[in-house]
Design a protein around this motif. Structure first.
Motif, PDB file in Angstrom:
ATOM      1  N   ALA A 109      44.746  37.138   7.049  1.00 18.06           N
ATOM      2  CA  ALA A 109      46.117  37.342   6.564  1.00 18.06           C
ATOM      3  C   ALA A 109      46.155  38.396   5.464  1.00 18.06           C
ATOM      4  CB  ALA A 109      46.697  36.021   6.060  1.00 18.06           C
ATOM      5  N   ALA A 110      45.101  38.455   4.646  1.00 15.83           N
ATOM      6  CA  ALA A 110      45.038  39.467   3.588  1.00 15.83           C
ATOM      7  C   ALA A 110      44.954  40.872   4.176  1.00 15.83           C
ATOM      8  CB  ALA A 110      43.836  39.200   2.678  1.00 15.83           C
ATOM      9  N   SER A 125      45.219  50.661   5.443  1.00 12.75           N
ATOM     10  CA  SER A 125      44.930  51.028   4.056  1.00 12.75           C
ATOM     11  C   SER A 125      43.941  50.072   3.392  1.00 12.75           C
ATOM     12  CB  SER A 125      46.225  51.070   3.241  1.00 12.75           C
ATOM     13  OG  SER A 125      46.755  49.759   3.060  1.00 12.75           O
ATOM     14  N   VAL A 126      43.724  48.890   3.994  1.00 12.52           N
ATOM     15  CA  VAL A 126      42.870  47.865   3.374  1.00 12.52           C
ATOM     16  C   VAL A 126      41.413  48.077   3.774  1.00 12.52           C
ATOM     17  CG1 VAL A 126      42.368  45.393   3.222  1.00 12.52           C
ATOM     18  CG2 VAL A 126      44.740  46.187   3.282  1.00 12.52           C
ATOM     19  N   ALA A 127      40.558  48.284   2.780  1.00 11.59           N
ATOM     20  CA  ALA A 127      39.133  48.491   3.035  1.00 11.59           C
ATOM     21  C   ALA A 127      38.450  47.193   3.446  1.00 11.59           C
ATOM     22  CB  ALA A 127      38.458  49.067   1.793  1.00 11.59           C
ATOM     23  N   PHE A 128      38.700  46.134   2.696  1.00 12.90           N
ATOM     24  CA  PHE A 128      38.163  44.810   3.008  1.00 12.90           C
ATOM     25  C   PHE A 128      38.980  43.779   2.249  1.00 12.90           C
ATOM     26  CE2 PHE A 128      35.735  46.353  -0.623  1.00 12.90           C
ATOM     27  CZ  PHE A 128      35.787  45.279  -1.515  1.00 12.90           C
ATOM     28  N   ALA A 129      38.820  42.527   2.636  1.00 21.41           N
ATOM     29  CA  ALA A 129      39.505  41.432   1.962  1.00 21.41           C
ATOM     30  C   ALA A 129      38.458  40.460   1.416  1.00 21.41           C
ATOM     31  CB  ALA A 129      40.437  40.701   2.924  1.00 21.41           C
ATOM     32  N   ALA A 151      46.719  40.814  -5.345  1.00 27.28           N
ATOM     33  CA  ALA A 151      46.704  40.707  -3.883  1.00 27.28           C
ATOM     34  C   ALA A 151      46.312  42.034  -3.240  1.00 27.28           C
ATOM     35  CB  ALA A 151      48.070  40.264  -3.375  1.00 27.28           C
ATOM     36  N   ARG A 152      46.705  43.128  -3.834  1.00 30.34           N
ATOM     37  CA  ARG A 152      46.296  44.467  -3.409  1.00 30.34           C
ATOM     38  C   ARG A 152      46.051  45.294  -4.667  1.00 30.34           C
ATOM     39  NH1 ARG A 152      48.163  45.735   2.009  1.00 30.34           N
ATOM     40  NH2 ARG A 152      47.732  43.810   3.174  1.00 30.34           N
ATOM     41  N   VAL A 210      42.007  47.443  -1.741  1.00 32.32           N
ATOM     42  CA  VAL A 210      41.236  46.226  -1.468  1.00 32.32           C
ATOM     43  C   VAL A 210      42.202  45.054  -1.551  1.00 32.32           C
ATOM     44  CG1 VAL A 210      39.460  44.709  -2.427  1.00 32.32           C
ATOM     45  CG2 VAL A 210      39.049  47.165  -2.296  1.00 32.32           C
ATOM     46  N   ALA A 211      42.036  44.074  -0.657  1.00 35.73           N
ATOM     47  CA  ALA A 211      42.933  42.909  -0.629  1.00 35.73           C
ATOM     48  C   ALA A 211      42.201  41.671  -1.130  1.00 35.73           C
ATOM     49  CB  ALA A 211      43.444  42.677   0.790  1.00 35.73           C
ATOM     50  N   PHE A 212      42.978  40.738  -1.681  1.00 33.99           N
ATOM     51  CA  PHE A 212      42.425  39.511  -2.266  1.00 33.99           C
ATOM     52  C   PHE A 212      43.203  38.311  -1.775  1.00 33.99           C
ATOM     53  CE2 PHE A 212      42.495  36.366  -5.784  1.00 33.99           C
ATOM     54  CZ  PHE A 212      41.143  36.071  -5.848  1.00 33.99           C
ATOM     55  N   ALA A 213      42.477  37.262  -1.370  1.00 36.82           N
ATOM     56  CA  ALA A 213      43.102  36.000  -0.961  1.00 36.82           C
ATOM     57  C   ALA A 213      42.978  35.002  -2.118  1.00 36.82           C
ATOM     58  CB  ALA A 213      42.409  35.450   0.285  1.00 36.82           C
TER      59      ALA A 213
END
Length: 333
Positions: A109-110, A125-129, A151-152, A210-213
């Motif tokens: 989802a992230a 655009s998200v490298a990893f979560a 979150a981003r 980078v995304a964060f859950a």
């Protein structure tokens, strides 16, 4: 019976060696995911304990085992996980960690993925979560949540946060595209103190953010063999130098100017990491003040450049201040 998807979206890879006592819990937590399209891949690095017998007891079709004929080293086995992964995304779960049932749900989802969507729907655009962890310190008998994060956030800001110690992406809580990890060459011995961080730094430089859950995804186990208690300080300094170089290279490819605080963090990264570990070892009683000060002196070349001078000075002051009450108490007694 649960069936293996022909094309799993995610591979949960578990590299293992002689840890049959904890491996079963890691596998069970992976198979218990509230998620459909995944496989569990165990790469056994020629274990000599009961690992083979433990793995033979599983009949779940979602579990696949690769047994190395000889020990190929930690980095070799992690790269074998990457090479053997059939999923579009990869999460490398340590054999003494455990996933919570919603881990893959939250991490995909992230990436902007809804249930039923695939790689082509992920946010480019998200490298990893990476997710939050419940960090269990076995030697201290404590449990704590890892730090929160946006979150981003821009990839460079994440990299700077890692170098400053305000961000951490545990491998067991990090989801990446297999294609990106392979494009970067996989896990690399250029980062001897943190091969997992070396790879995520390189992947971060490929994309914008980078995304964060925020919900816990993983129970991460800290023990005597973990990072700060066992790492050699020269290897740590070399690793942080390489990480800073990766971040600089990524920033140079971006049209966004590098902020002043980021430049300072990149310049001080090796000295700060070494100073922090020395101070932590003294704080936990692993070394005394004399040994800590000697370690700073032996690595003094790290602290001679002007940006790092204050780091070494603060570390020495911290060491002396911690030692002072003990000396005073001894004198009074």
């Amino acid at each position: 019976m649960k069936t293996t998807p022909e094309s799993p979206l995610v591979t949960i890879a578990i590299p293992t060696y002689n840890r049959c006592g904890t491996l079963g819990a890691a596998i069970d937590s992976a198979l218990a995911q509230a998620f459909d399209r995944f496989e569990v891949l165990v790469c056994d690095n020629a274990s000599t304990d009961g690992t083979a017998a433990l793995l033979a007891g599983y009949a779940d079709p979602r579990l696949r085992v690769v047994s190395q004929p000889r020990n190929i080293g930690l980095v070799g086995n992690w790269n074998a996980c990457l090479a053997q992964a059939r999923g579009d995304f990869l999460l490398v779960l340590s054999d003494d960690d455990r996933l919570v049932p919603t881990a893959l749900q939250d991490l995909t989802a992230a990436f902007g993925l809804a249930p039923g969507q695939g790689l082509q729907d992920a946010d480019d655009s998200v490298a990893f979560a990476y997710g939050r962890c419940e960090v269990e310190h076995l030697d201290r008998g404590s449990l704590a949540l890892s730090a929160d994060a946006p979150a981003r956030e821009p990839a460079l800001e994440f990299q700077v946060g890692v170098l400053l110690g305000t961000r951490i992406s545990y491998p067991s809580a990090t989801l990446m595209r297999c294609a990106d990890a392979r494009a970067c060459g996989g896990y690399d011995l250029r980062f001897p103190a943190a091969i997992d961080t070396g790879l995520v730094f390189q992947i971060a430089s490929l994309r914008a953010c980078v995304a964060f859950a925020p919900r816990p995804t993983t129970r991460y186990t800290m023990h005597a063999a973990n990072f700060t208690s066992s790492i050699a300080l020269p290897a740590l300094a070399a690793t942080m130098t390489e990480l800073a170089a990766v971040a600089r290279l990524g920033a140079s490819r971006s049209a966004v100017p590098v902020p002043a605080h980021a430049r300072r963090a990149l310049d001080r990264a090796p000295s700060k990491a070494v100073a922090d570990v020395i101070c932590e070892r003294q704080c936990h009683g692993a070394i005394g003040a004399t040994v800590a000060l000697r370690a700073l002196w032996e690595l003094r070349a790290l602290f001679l450049p002007r940006p790092a001078w204050a780091v070494g000075t603060r570390a020495a002051a911290k060491i002396l201040l911690r030692a002072w009450p003990r000396r005073t108490a001894g004198a009074i007694a």
